[in-house]
Design a protein around this motif. Sequence first.
Motif, short mmCIF file in Angstrom:
data_model
loop_
_atom_site.label_atom_id
_atom_site.label_comp_id
_atom_site.label_asym_id
_atom_site.label_seq_id
_atom_site.Cartn_x
_atom_site.Cartn_y
_atom_site.Cartn_z
N ARG A 77 -51.31 -8.40 -11.73
CA ARG A 77 -49.68 -8.25 -11.76
C ARG A 77 -49.14 -7.01 -11.58
O ARG A 77 -47.84 -6.94 -10.92
CB ARG A 77 -49.55 -8.47 -13.48
CG ARG A 77 -48.17 -8.24 -13.90
CD ARG A 77 -47.39 -9.59 -13.38
NE ARG A 77 -46.02 -9.36 -13.94
CZ ARG A 77 -45.07 -10.04 -13.75
NH1 ARG A 77 -45.13 -11.12 -12.90
NH2 ARG A 77 -43.67 -10.16 -14.23
N ARG A 78 -49.89 -5.78 -11.74
CA ARG A 78 -49.27 -4.56 -11.07
C ARG A 78 -49.13 -4.50 -9.58
O ARG A 78 -48.11 -4.21 -9.10
CB ARG A 78 -50.36 -3.25 -11.61
CG ARG A 78 -49.74 -2.08 -11.12
CD ARG A 78 -50.42 -1.00 -11.47
NE ARG A 78 -51.87 -1.15 -10.46
CZ ARG A 78 -53.04 -0.60 -10.79
NH1 ARG A 78 -53.14 0.17 -12.01
NH2 ARG A 78 -54.16 -0.84 -10.16
N THR A 79 -50.10 -5.05 -8.88
CA THR A 79 -50.20 -5.34 -7.59
C THR A 79 -48.93 -6.18 -7.07
O THR A 79 -48.15 -5.98 -6.06
CB THR A 79 -51.24 -5.86 -6.85
OG1 THR A 79 -52.48 -4.88 -7.18
CG2 THR A 79 -51.39 -6.02 -5.24
N THR A 84 -51.09 -4.21 -20.14
CA THR A 84 -52.45 -4.24 -21.26
C THR A 84 -52.03 -5.65 -22.07
O THR A 84 -53.10 -6.31 -22.31
CB THR A 84 -52.28 -3.19 -21.99
OG1 THR A 84 -52.49 -2.04 -21.44
CG2 THR A 84 -53.53 -3.37 -23.03
N GLU A 85 -51.00 -5.89 -22.40
CA GLU A 85 -50.58 -7.00 -23.23
C GLU A 85 -50.68 -8.46 -22.51
O GLU A 85 -51.42 -9.35 -22.68
CB GLU A 85 -49.07 -7.17 -23.85
CG GLU A 85 -48.63 -8.13 -24.48
CD GLU A 85 -47.08 -8.23 -25.01
OE1 GLU A 85 -46.64 -9.32 -25.16
OE2 GLU A 85 -46.67 -7.06 -24.95
N LEU A 86 -50.46 -8.28 -21.11
CA LEU A 86 -50.46 -9.51 -20.21
C LEU A 86 -52.23 -9.55 -20.02
O LEU A 86 -52.42 -10.82 -20.03
CB LEU A 86 -49.88 -9.04 -18.93
CG LEU A 86 -50.05 -10.15 -17.81
CD1 LEU A 86 -48.83 -10.72 -17.20
CD2 LEU A 86 -50.87 -9.93 -16.75
N GLU A 122 -48.80 -19.01 -14.25
CA GLU A 122 -47.91 -18.92 -15.19
C GLU A 122 -47.64 -17.29 -15.67
O GLU A 122 -46.52 -17.02 -16.15
CB GLU A 122 -48.40 -19.68 -16.23
CG GLU A 122 -48.39 -21.17 -16.11
CD GLU A 122 -48.73 -21.84 -17.32
OE1 GLU A 122 -49.18 -21.44 -18.26
OE2 GLU A 122 -49.05 -23.37 -17.24
N LEU A 123 -48.55 -16.54 -15.45
CA LEU A 123 -48.46 -15.08 -15.92
C LEU A 123 -48.35 -14.18 -14.80
O LEU A 123 -47.55 -13.12 -14.94
CB LEU A 123 -49.81 -14.78 -16.72
CG LEU A 123 -50.04 -15.59 -18.11
CD1 LEU A 123 -51.40 -15.31 -18.76
CD2 LEU A 123 -48.80 -15.36 -19.16
#
Length: 118
Positions: free
Chosen positions: A37-39, A63-65, A114-115
């Motif tokens: 996600r960060r990338t 972290t939550e993801l 989805e995430l």
Amino acid sequence: MNTNSRNVTYSTVGDYQLPNLTLNQPRKPLGKYGRLRRTYLMNHRPVLYNTMLLNGSLYPTLTELEQTAVAMKEHLMTELLAKNPAPDKEKNQMQWVQHMNSLREQVEEVIRTELIYS
């Protein structure tokens, strides 16, 4: 920006004064999904990435993801195994591995769609 409400210190570098800023990064490293996600945010949504990084909400969100993705992976794997039971591992080892890899890839694709990349 109201500088009276924050204690900002500056250091002199050459002819410039630069603020001494530090980022609060977590002590625990990010997992696979948090790094993905960060990338994605760095490459495709740089304004959102920088905004979240500067206001301190990036790493808690990642972290939550990560936790959500791991829970989703476990839940979807149990659902898919209930619908599509794996062959006997002792008799057909290669078919079992193939089946489990196929299920894992399906789950990974759902998580990415989805995430991670939404």
